[in-house]
Design a protein around this motif. Structure first.
Motif, mmCIF file in Angstrom:
data_model
loop_
_atom_site.group_PDB
_atom_site.id
_atom_site.type_symbol
_atom_site.label_atom_id
_atom_site.label_comp_id
_atom_site.label_asym_id
_atom_site.label_seq_id
_atom_site.Cartn_x
_atom_site.Cartn_y
_atom_site.Cartn_z
ATOM 1 N N GLY A 188 42.945 70.815 23.502
ATOM 2 C CA GLY A 188 42.245 72.017 23.969
ATOM 3 C C GLY A 188 41.748 71.820 25.397
ATOM 4 N N THR A 189 41.044 72.837 25.898
ATOM 5 C CA THR A 189 40.509 72.810 27.262
ATOM 6 C C THR A 189 39.034 73.151 27.221
ATOM 7 O OG1 THR A 189 42.632 73.491 28.171
ATOM 8 C CG2 THR A 189 40.711 73.774 29.581
ATOM 9 N N ILE A 190 38.266 72.426 28.038
ATOM 10 C CA ILE A 190 36.831 72.705 28.164
ATOM 11 C C ILE A 190 36.592 73.175 29.609
ATOM 12 C CG2 ILE A 190 34.512 71.761 27.986
ATOM 13 C CD1 ILE A 190 35.601 69.690 26.050
ATOM 14 N N SER A 191 36.139 74.409 29.754
ATOM 15 C CA SER A 191 35.972 74.987 31.098
ATOM 16 C C SER A 191 34.667 75.756 31.172
ATOM 17 C CB SER A 191 37.148 75.907 31.426
ATOM 18 O OG SER A 191 37.246 76.942 30.458
ATOM 19 N N GLU A 192 34.211 75.953 32.422
ATOM 20 C CA GLU A 192 33.058 76.816 32.632
ATOM 21 C C GLU A 192 33.507 78.262 32.482
ATOM 22 O OE1 GLU A 192 29.962 75.775 35.588
ATOM 23 O OE2 GLU A 192 31.574 74.539 36.436
ATOM 24 N N ALA B 15 36.796 76.872 36.632
ATOM 25 C CA ALA B 15 37.759 75.798 36.378
ATOM 26 C C ALA B 15 37.291 74.929 35.216
ATOM 27 C CB ALA B 15 37.918 74.965 37.643
ATOM 28 N N GLY B 16 38.219 74.038 34.780
ATOM 29 C CA GLY B 16 37.916 73.120 33.682
ATOM 30 C C GLY B 16 36.826 72.143 34.043
ATOM 31 N N VAL B 17 36.172 71.628 32.990
ATOM 32 C CA VAL B 17 35.078 70.666 33.174
ATOM 33 C C VAL B 17 35.638 69.277 32.920
ATOM 34 C CG1 VAL B 17 32.781 69.972 32.474
ATOM 35 C CG2 VAL B 17 33.437 72.389 32.383
ATOM 36 N N PRO B 18 35.744 68.419 33.919
ATOM 37 C CA PRO B 18 36.267 67.065 33.702
ATOM 38 C C PRO B 18 35.167 66.149 33.147
ATOM 39 C CG PRO B 18 35.762 67.368 36.020
ATOM 40 C CD PRO B 18 35.483 68.689 35.368
ATOM 41 N N GLY B 19 35.632 64.996 32.575
ATOM 42 C CA GLY B 19 34.701 63.949 32.166
ATOM 43 C C GLY B 19 33.886 64.263 30.931
ATOM 44 N N MET C 29 34.378 59.244 12.727
ATOM 45 C CA MET C 29 34.694 57.878 12.345
ATOM 46 C C MET C 29 36.202 57.643 12.269
ATOM 47 S SD MET C 29 33.441 55.787 8.963
ATOM 48 C CE MET C 29 31.724 56.058 9.437
ATOM 49 N N GLY C 30 36.641 56.535 12.864
ATOM 50 C CA GLY C 30 38.035 56.131 12.756
ATOM 51 C C GLY C 30 38.932 56.717 13.817
ATOM 52 N N ILE C 31 38.488 57.703 14.606
ATOM 53 C CA ILE C 31 39.299 58.312 15.661
ATOM 54 C C ILE C 31 38.590 58.080 16.992
ATOM 55 C CG2 ILE C 31 40.384 60.416 16.497
ATOM 56 C CD1 ILE C 31 41.436 59.537 13.790
ATOM 57 N N GLU C 32 39.331 57.542 17.955
ATOM 58 C CA GLU C 32 38.716 57.252 19.249
ATOM 59 C C GLU C 32 38.366 58.549 19.996
ATOM 60 O OE1 GLU C 32 40.979 54.671 21.658
ATOM 61 O OE2 GLU C 32 40.920 52.976 20.247
ATOM 62 N N SER C 33 37.250 58.499 20.706
ATOM 63 C CA SER C 33 36.878 59.631 21.555
ATOM 64 C C SER C 33 37.789 59.666 22.795
ATOM 65 C CB SER C 33 35.424 59.505 21.996
ATOM 66 O OG SER C 33 34.559 59.495 20.892
ATOM 67 N N VAL C 34 37.945 60.850 23.390
ATOM 68 C CA VAL C 34 38.731 61.007 24.622
ATOM 69 C C VAL C 34 37.878 61.750 25.651
ATOM 70 C CG1 VAL C 34 40.931 60.977 23.401
ATOM 71 C CG2 VAL C 34 39.766 63.154 23.744
ATOM 72 N N LEU C 35 38.315 61.681 26.922
ATOM 73 C CA LEU C 35 37.631 62.381 28.017
ATOM 74 C C LEU C 35 38.535 63.482 28.556
ATOM 75 C CD1 LEU C 35 36.147 59.376 30.014
ATOM 76 C CD2 LEU C 35 34.907 60.937 28.512
ATOM 77 N N THR C 36 37.939 64.612 28.918
ATOM 78 C CA THR C 36 38.745 65.670 29.548
ATOM 79 C C THR C 36 39.187 65.193 30.928
ATOM 80 O OG1 THR C 36 36.734 66.678 30.383
ATOM 81 C CG2 THR C 36 37.581 67.510 28.299
ATOM 82 N N ASN C 37 40.400 65.671 31.300
ATOM 83 C CA ASN C 37 40.913 65.304 32.626
ATOM 84 C C ASN C 37 40.315 66.245 33.677
ATOM 85 O OD1 ASN C 37 42.302 67.687 32.395
ATOM 86 N ND2 ASN C 37 44.302 66.728 32.004
ATOM 87 N N SER C 38 40.860 66.162 34.870
ATOM 88 C CA SER C 38 40.308 66.953 35.981
ATOM 89 C C SER C 38 40.426 68.446 35.733
ATOM 90 C CB SER C 38 41.015 66.577 37.285
ATOM 91 O OG SER C 38 42.412 66.824 37.175
ATOM 92 N N SER C 39 41.337 68.844 34.814
ATOM 93 C CA SER C 39 41.500 70.266 34.492
ATOM 94 C C SER C 39 40.693 70.662 33.274
ATOM 95 C CB SER C 39 42.979 70.570 34.256
ATOM 96 O OG SER C 39 43.746 70.283 35.414
#
Length: 809
Positions: free
Chosen positions: A633-637, A641-645, A652-662
């Motif tokens: 999915g995408t996280i944006s304002e 534009a998208g919200v990075p970081g 539990m059991g699934i690694e967290s991820v970070l949004t990219n620059s978009s």
């Protein structure tokens, strides 16, 4: 004595009168033979048989007794298991103290040893002693040597009895002892050798019974004798008033019990007993007084007068259900003996295979021997018959010569039937014959015919020939191969040696073809034309028509169960077992693809291909991994534009991820995953706060969030530094964030973003402010009380007032 003087206020006044009496002291000591004191011995002063005073010896063996003057009697000591010398000391009309009335306590020993039947000592046997009067008892226990010992007083009379129960196993075992007990009588010296033998089996058993007459009444005074068959032991006893008798014999004894004849005859005459192991109470005899008997004699013969041997002649007594019998000898003669005087009954004769005339003979009131009771016997006859049929047509076979030993031959007609009449007990052989045919059975044999022999059928068949061979697989015999001969000529099966054979009729033409699931054969078949002889060596070589493809399906080294392994081209599907093993049987030359399938799993390799299978394939293994699906999915304002970081957490059991620059994120989750997606970033809030997913079975895109920066209120008041009054319309500027203005209350408020850093500056013409500015750094919460004091700027207007003469006014 007392006098009732009167009754006053429910009280009785009693006046005693009397005179003092004089008492004298009797004292002495009781010592053991060793010289030591005997404590707690009883010392009685007895007048006649009446005890009047009692004392007990102390630790020194001393006793003291006071008796009235003028008393006569005896001083008698006593104590269980002890005797005393003297037994008593007498005194007469005592008139002074009497000291030195001493006694010596005496004990005697009674001892023995208890062994088992093997001669081994029995330890822990409880041995009890009880006196004849029951007043003295003692118990000892045998030591490791089986020894016991009692200390008893002289003159002791009583019984010593051992007892022992073995509790080491189940059931518990209670022992018997021989003798059961030992009597001690008027003990005058120590006794040794009072020995016992113990055994889990009784040493003696009782053999008992009853002697009565035919009416059940006892026969009294009968001498009953037991004679041992193992020793010379013989014993005779007499029946008592109830007709009862008993013998006591050794355990395991064998012998014969016999009642004396006298005027009676006994049933049974004797009773034998063998290895008696328990009491027996039903060794009964019934005596009867014999009466005069007579015989009934005669003969069983044929109509020609020839005696018939082995005929059973019976006399049925009318007064009872008894039957007397005799069997005719080689001459046909018989005699029934033992017929009691006055008896009436009926006679009959019987022998298998014969009928007799007359059927019965009535005999009334036998008072003498009876002769010449004759029975005429006739031998019975039976039929031997059957039908001969043709094996091929299933119809009657005409012209068959049927021979029976001792009879003229019979030739079957159009109905195929034959029949012979034979006498009881006939022995012989029945044989069919016809040129060019064999018969099943080839013949029938009869012995001691005693009934009709019907349906003695034969099936005729043209001569046949044997076609045979061996079928092998890899050089070894192949069992249970079905070999089919065309034209309904038969089916044969190979035995454990691989051999088969089939019988065909003369001139047979056709083929033989082997069949067994899982195999093909070389040659495929044999062809025959006009068979005229046996044909051996019709051999076949087998090879498999099916092969096995097998392997394991595992994940991280553990078998995966219920994986469907699909084999293409119609071969079918198999499933892995609990260990992950699968096995598929395919036809020879199979070509196809095997593909493992289990929802939620991927496999490596995805499939295995096979071409022209002519061998078993083992170790056709697959490695399973859980199927993963992308959630993204995408996280944006809002409208931006998208919200990075942004950290996107899946639980539990699934690694967290970070949004990219978009502002885009993606993560893989396992098949059927259920969880919650949560975005977080300092200073931001997200809508929705979380997204819940349940049972993910496909890629799941568009799991979007809208983010906005978190804001806070910075506020304060601006008031007059002197009066404290609110200052309205002050312009308050925030570096990089904008301006705001105070209201009538002097209050201002400004919304700033998370982590705001800047300077607040108030401004209004005619005023200065304290402080001039307020610096803010990294705002992370509402920040009130950012207050300023306003100072009004004042100006001086001055000049000089002069009069017209320029003089100051």
């Amino acid at each position: 004595s007392y006098i009732v003087n009167g009754l006053v206020n429910d009280l009785v006044t009693i006046i005693y009168t009397g005179a003092p009496t004089t008492e004298y002291l009797i004292t002495g000591t009781i010592l053991k033979e060793s010289g030591s004191a005997l404590r707690n011995a009883t010392v009685d002063v007895v007048t006649g048989s009446k005890e009047i005073l009692r004392a007990y010896t102390d630790h020194l063996g001393t006793y003291r007794l006071y008796v009235a003057g003028g008393t006569s009697g005896s001083v008698v000591p006593s104590m269980a298991t002890w005797g005393f010398v003297p037994a008593e000391q007498q005194f007469t009309n005592i008139a002074t103290n009497w000291g030195g009335v001493d006694f010596t306590a005496v004990q005697l020993t009674v001892s023995g040893t208890i062994l088992n039947t093997s001669g081994d000592p029995m330890q822990n046997v409880s041995v009890g002693y009880i006196s004849q009067d029951g007043l003295t008892t003692a118990t000892e226990t045998t030591n490791a040597a089986g020894f016991y010992e009692f200390n008893l007083g002289p003159g002791a009379t009583g019984t010593i009895t051992p007892s022992f129960t073995d509790y080491s196993g189940w059931p518990f075992i209670t022992y018997y002892f021989n003798p059961a007990n030992i009597a001690v009588t008027d003990l005058s010296a120590s006794l040794t050798g009072q020995d016992f033998v113990g055994s889990p089996d009784p040493f003696f058993v009782e053999l008992c019974g009853n002697v009565s007459n035919g009416d059940g009444d006892p026969i009294v005074g009968v001498d009953v004798t037991f004679v041992s068959s193992e020793t010379t032991y013989t014993e005779t006893v007499q029946t008592d008033a109830a007709g009862d008798y008993c013998f006591t014999v050794d355990f395991g004894e064998s012998g014969v019990i016999t009642p004396a004849a006298g005027m009676y005859v006994y049933n049974p005459p004797t009773i034998a007993v063998t290895d008696v192991a328990a009491n027996t109470s039903d060794l009964n005899f019934v005596g009867t007084i014999p009466v005069a008997t007579y015989s009934i004699c005669g003969r069983a013969e044929t109509e020609e007068g020839t005696g018939i041997e082995g005929v059973t002649v019976s006399f049925h007594i009318l007064e009872s259900t008894d039957v007397l019998t005799a069997v005719t000898d080689s001459e046909g003669d018989y005699c029934i003996t033992g017929v009691e005087e006055g008896t009436s009954g009926s006679m009959s004769a019987e022998k298998t295979g014969y009928t007799f005339a007359p059927l019965g003979v009535m005999i009334n009131n036998v008072v003498d021997d009876i002769e010449n009771v004759i029975f005429i016997g006739t031998l019975e006859t039976y039929e031997i018959s059957g039908i001969v049929t043709d094996n091929e047509t299933k119809g009657a076979l005409e012209g068959v010569t049927v021979s029976l030993t001792g009879f003229e031959d019979v030739v079957t007609g159009t109905d195929g039937a034959f029949s012979f009449t034979v006498e009881y007990g006939y022995d012989g052989t029945l044989t069919p014959a016809k040129e060019g045919y064999s018969f099943a059975p080839a013949q029938r044999t009869y012995a001691d015919v005693a009934e009709d022999k019907l349906n003695q059928d034969f099936v005729g068949a043209l001569f046949t020939h044997l076609i045979s061979g061996t079928i092998t697989f890899e050089g070894n015999p192949l069992e249970n191969v079905e070999v089919t001969f065309s034209g309904n000529a038969g089916v044969a099966y190979t035995d454990a040696s691989g051999y088969y054979s089939n019988t065909v009729t003369y001139g047979y033409s056709g083929t033989s073809t082997p069949v067994l699931d899982g195999y093909v054969f070389d040659p495929v078949s044999y062809t025959y034309s006009s068979v005229e002889a046996d044909i051996p060596d019709q051999d076949f070589t087998a090879s498999p028509s099916e092969y096995t493809i097998s392997g394991m399906i595992t994940m991280e080294g553990t078998g995966v169960e219920n994986v469907a392994v699909n084999f293409s081209n119609g071969a079918g599907t198999v499933y892995t077992d609990a260990t992950g093993y699968y096995e598929m049987v395919v036809d020879i030359n199979y070509t196809g693809v095997a593909t493992p399938v289990l929802e939620g799993y991927d496999f490596t390799p995805e499939s295995i291909s096979y071409t022209d299978v002519t061998m078993d394939y083992a170790d056709q293994d697959y490695t399973a991994t859980t199927t993963m699906f992308m959630v993204s999915g995408t996280i944006s304002e809002a409208a931006k534009a998208g919200v990075p970081g942004v950290t996107v957490d899946f639980g539990m059991g699934i690694e967290s991820v970070l949004t990219n620059s978009s502002g885009y994120y993606e993560q893989y989750v396992p098949y059927n995953w259920t969880g919650i997606i949560t975005p977080t970033k300092v200073g931001w809030v997200f809508t929705p706060e979380t997204i819940s997913l349940e049972g993910v079975v496909a890629d799941t895109p568009d799991q979007d969030f809208t983010g906005e920066v978190e804001t806070f209120i910075v506020s304060g008041f601006i008031t007059d530094a002197v009066s404290g009054a609110a200052i309205n319309a002050v312009s308050v500027s925030f570096t990089g964030a904008g301006n705001t203005t105070t209201g009538a209350s002097g209050y201002y408020a400004m919304e700033v973003p998370y982590d705001y850093t800047g300077v607040i500056t108030p401004e209004k013409p005619g005023y200065t402010f304290t402080p001039e500015t307020i610096a803010l750094a990294n705002v992370t919460d509402n920040t009130p009380a950012q207050n300023f004091a306003a100072n009004e700027i004042l100006f001086t207007i001055s000049g000089t007032v002069l009069d017209p003469a320029d003089a100051p006014v």
